[in-house]
Design a protein around this motif. Structure first.
Motif, mmCIF file in Angstrom:
data_model
loop_
_atom_site.group_PDB
_atom_site.id
_atom_site.type_symbol
_atom_site.label_atom_id
_atom_site.label_comp_id
_atom_site.label_asym_id
_atom_site.label_seq_id
_atom_site.Cartn_x
_atom_site.Cartn_y
_atom_site.Cartn_z
ATOM 1 N N SER A 1 14.511 -42.670 -41.558
ATOM 2 C CA SER A 1 14.282 -42.312 -42.921
ATOM 3 C C SER A 1 12.608 -41.425 -42.982
ATOM 4 C CB SER A 1 13.968 -43.358 -43.850
ATOM 5 O OG SER A 1 13.040 -44.372 -43.534
ATOM 6 N N ALA A 2 12.410 -40.951 -44.209
ATOM 7 C CA ALA A 2 10.988 -40.612 -44.319
ATOM 8 C C ALA A 2 10.149 -41.866 -44.653
ATOM 9 C CB ALA A 2 11.020 -39.579 -45.783
ATOM 10 N N ASP B 1 12.722 -34.034 -47.403
ATOM 11 C CA ASP B 1 13.557 -34.711 -48.050
ATOM 12 C C ASP B 1 13.580 -34.283 -49.541
ATOM 13 O OD1 ASP B 1 11.528 -36.095 -49.277
ATOM 14 O OD2 ASP B 1 12.399 -38.197 -48.528
ATOM 15 N N LYS B 2 14.227 -34.832 -50.152
ATOM 16 C CA LYS B 2 14.506 -34.464 -51.647
ATOM 17 C C LYS B 2 13.199 -35.046 -52.375
ATOM 18 C CE LYS B 2 17.340 -38.772 -52.959
ATOM 19 N NZ LYS B 2 17.453 -39.222 -51.700
ATOM 20 N N LEU C 1 10.184 -35.046 -42.765
ATOM 21 C CA LEU C 1 11.206 -35.503 -41.666
ATOM 22 C C LEU C 1 10.948 -34.824 -40.598
ATOM 23 C CD1 LEU C 1 14.362 -35.699 -44.096
ATOM 24 C CD2 LEU C 1 12.956 -37.649 -43.399
ATOM 25 N N GLU D 1 20.595 -37.106 -45.522
ATOM 26 C CA GLU D 1 19.384 -35.991 -45.463
ATOM 27 C C GLU D 1 19.005 -35.980 -43.640
ATOM 28 O OE1 GLU D 1 16.469 -35.643 -49.206
ATOM 29 O OE2 GLU D 1 16.726 -37.628 -47.970
#
Length: 493
Positions: free
Chosen positions: A411-412, A453-454, A459, A280
């Motif tokens: 990352s988130a 993100d998913k 992000l 991602e």
């Protein structure tokens, strides 16, 4: 929630000057929002109700007289690292218990001179040491964002977690923050806000509690790029009380927004493509590259070969400076004092009780690398690495690159009390992997929300600029913002 708290600084400025709303009304809307939300989010450690109302009333008088400043009537939150005269200033630490400064930091003095209103002091990692806002004496700040279908509390990033959380949750129009290794840009990325760390020396450090003096720099966290530009214009200045501040005119950063980036050369460093980087993050980075190319910028691959040494070098330089700066907290002159049989025992007991675990860890690391027999092996070598990191950037900029595009974080946002992070401090330190090089080189960097993100968490992308060319970052950051859109959390608090 009052619709007034949803106004950007630019929108609020227009409505205040048009007399569509008063500064008192706007301030009351924010105070009401803080009182309702802060028990859940813990973003503020002190709310200055009376002071805010008095400042707002004074702003209304100046607006009526046609004497409005650049931020007249705009309610702001102030990170607890900035000295505010007569108001709680503890750097998120127990060792500064009950400390009320008799002076004002230069950055906040600049904001008040431009008519801004102080809502209160914002939570932060103790002495700005942390990447999650979990080291604060006042407890962790909660991120107003949650993953889809989850009730898990997430960190807002650190150390300026209170600033980022308050801005994202509409508890202030904008906030001051500081960045020593990513403490503006990482929280901004975790909360879907905009944060800029200006060039070292652009904002005065006087009256700001020191962590690592050669790395610390103040900057704003705001809801969008325009608001960040407005705030930085007021925060930045030369200052006779800070010899590291630079005597250069402060540009009208807002004027850079909307200018074409056609012909601008954007560098993409290969060293930032890390092994194991989430897909991602890679996809978001590529999307940012495409947005810049579509806007007319030229994308070039670049190399910053000493990037891999930045994090270990940073975690030598920063703790070394911290151990020196924090030596002043001894229980003698101000803050916490623990009784001891003699002065040495008093020092030891005060520092043992007053500092949290992470601060103690970094002070001990710093003292170790500065000690006889290790100074040359660690500190001097880290400073040499720092010079090489700075030279990498200088080489790239000398080749005509105008700005560098990278991810802001690996990352988130992750969960509060994440066991992997708690068990291994190095994993926490790796959150700064994309940001520390900017501090080591003294460069400006901006984090701009670029997608979700998913799990539906924000992000960010980072743009790194040449020294004192923040205008370029605002110009390019605005392009990303226009392409990505803006993001707000769903209210649960």
């Amino acid at each position: 929630m009052s619709e007034l708290t949803r106004l950007t600084i630019a929108d609020a400025r227009a409505r205040l000057r048009g007399r569509d709303v008063s500064a008192v009304e706007l301030t009351e809307a924010y105070l009401e929002a803080i009182d309702a939300a802060n028990p859940a989010l813990n973003a503020y450690v002190a709310v200055t109700h009376d002071k805010a109302r008095a400042m707002a009333a004074a702003s209304d008088a100046r607006l009526a007289a046609g004497e409005a400043g650049a931020l007249e009537g705009i309610p702001l939150g102030i990170k607890d690292l900035f000295a505010t005269e007569g108001v709680h200033t503890q750097a998120g630490s127990h060792i500064l218990d009950s400390f009320l400064p008799r002076y004002e930091s230069t950055v906040t003095a600049n904001l008040w001179a431009d008519g801004a209103v102080m809502l209160g002091k914002l939570n932060m990692d103790e002495f700005a040491m942390g990447s999650s806002n979990e080291t604060s004496y006042y407890g962790p700040v909660k991120n107003p964002w949650r993953a889809k279908g989850s009730n898990l509390d997430l960190v807002p990033g650190g150390s300026s977690g209170g600033s980022a959380s308050a801005v994202a949750a509409f508890l202030c129009a904008g906030a001051t923050a500081t960045d020593t290794g990513g403490s503006i840009r990482q929280p901004a990325a975790f909360t879907g806000t905009v944060g800029i760390k200006p060039t070292y020396g652009r904002c005065s450090r006087w009256g700001t509690v020191a962590f690592a003096s050669s790395l610390d720099q103040a900057g704003p966290i705001a809801r969008d790029v325009r608001d960040a530009a407005i705030l930085l214009k007021s925060m930045a200045s030369v200052d006779d009380k800070d010899t590291t501040s630079v005597d250069r005119p402060v540009p009208d950063y807002e004027a850079a927004l909307g200018k074409s980036v056609k012909g601008m050369k954007i560098g993409v460093p290969k060293e930032y493509r890390l092994d194991g980087m989430p897909e991602e993050i890679e996809a978001l980075w590529q999307k940012g590259i495409d947005w810049m190319r579509d806007a007319g910028a030229e994308i070039v691959d670049i190399s910053l070969p000493h990037t891999k040494y930045a994090l270990p070098a940073y975690y030598i330089v920063a703790p070394a400076e911290a151990s020196s700066n924090l030596a002043r907290y001894d229980g003698v002159r101000y803050g916490l004092r623990e009784a001891g049989a003699d002065i040495t025992a008093m020092y030891e007991k005060t520092r043992a009780a007053g500092f949290g675990r992470e601060v103690k860890r970094r002070v001990m690391i710093g003292t170790y690398v500065l000690s006889a027999g290790y100074y040359d092996a660690y500190y001097v070598r880290a400073q040499k690495v720092r010079t090489l990191i700075k030279r990498d950037f200088e080489t790239v900029f000398a080749d005509g690159v105008d700005a560098i595009l990278t991810p802001a974080t690996p990352s988130a946002a992750f969960g509060i009390a994440d066991q992997d992070m708690a068990a291994d401090p190095v994993k926490m330190y790796l959150n700064d992997i994309f940001t520390v090089t900017v501090n080591m080189a003294g460069l400006p960097g901006i984090a701009v929300p670029a997608g979700l993100d998913k799990s539906g968490l924000p992000l960010g992308l980072q743009l790194i600029g040449r020294p004192f060319e923040e205008e370029t970052l605002f110009q390019a950051g605005h392009v990303i913002e226009q392409a990505a859109g803006r993001f707000s959390p769903e209210r649960w608090w």
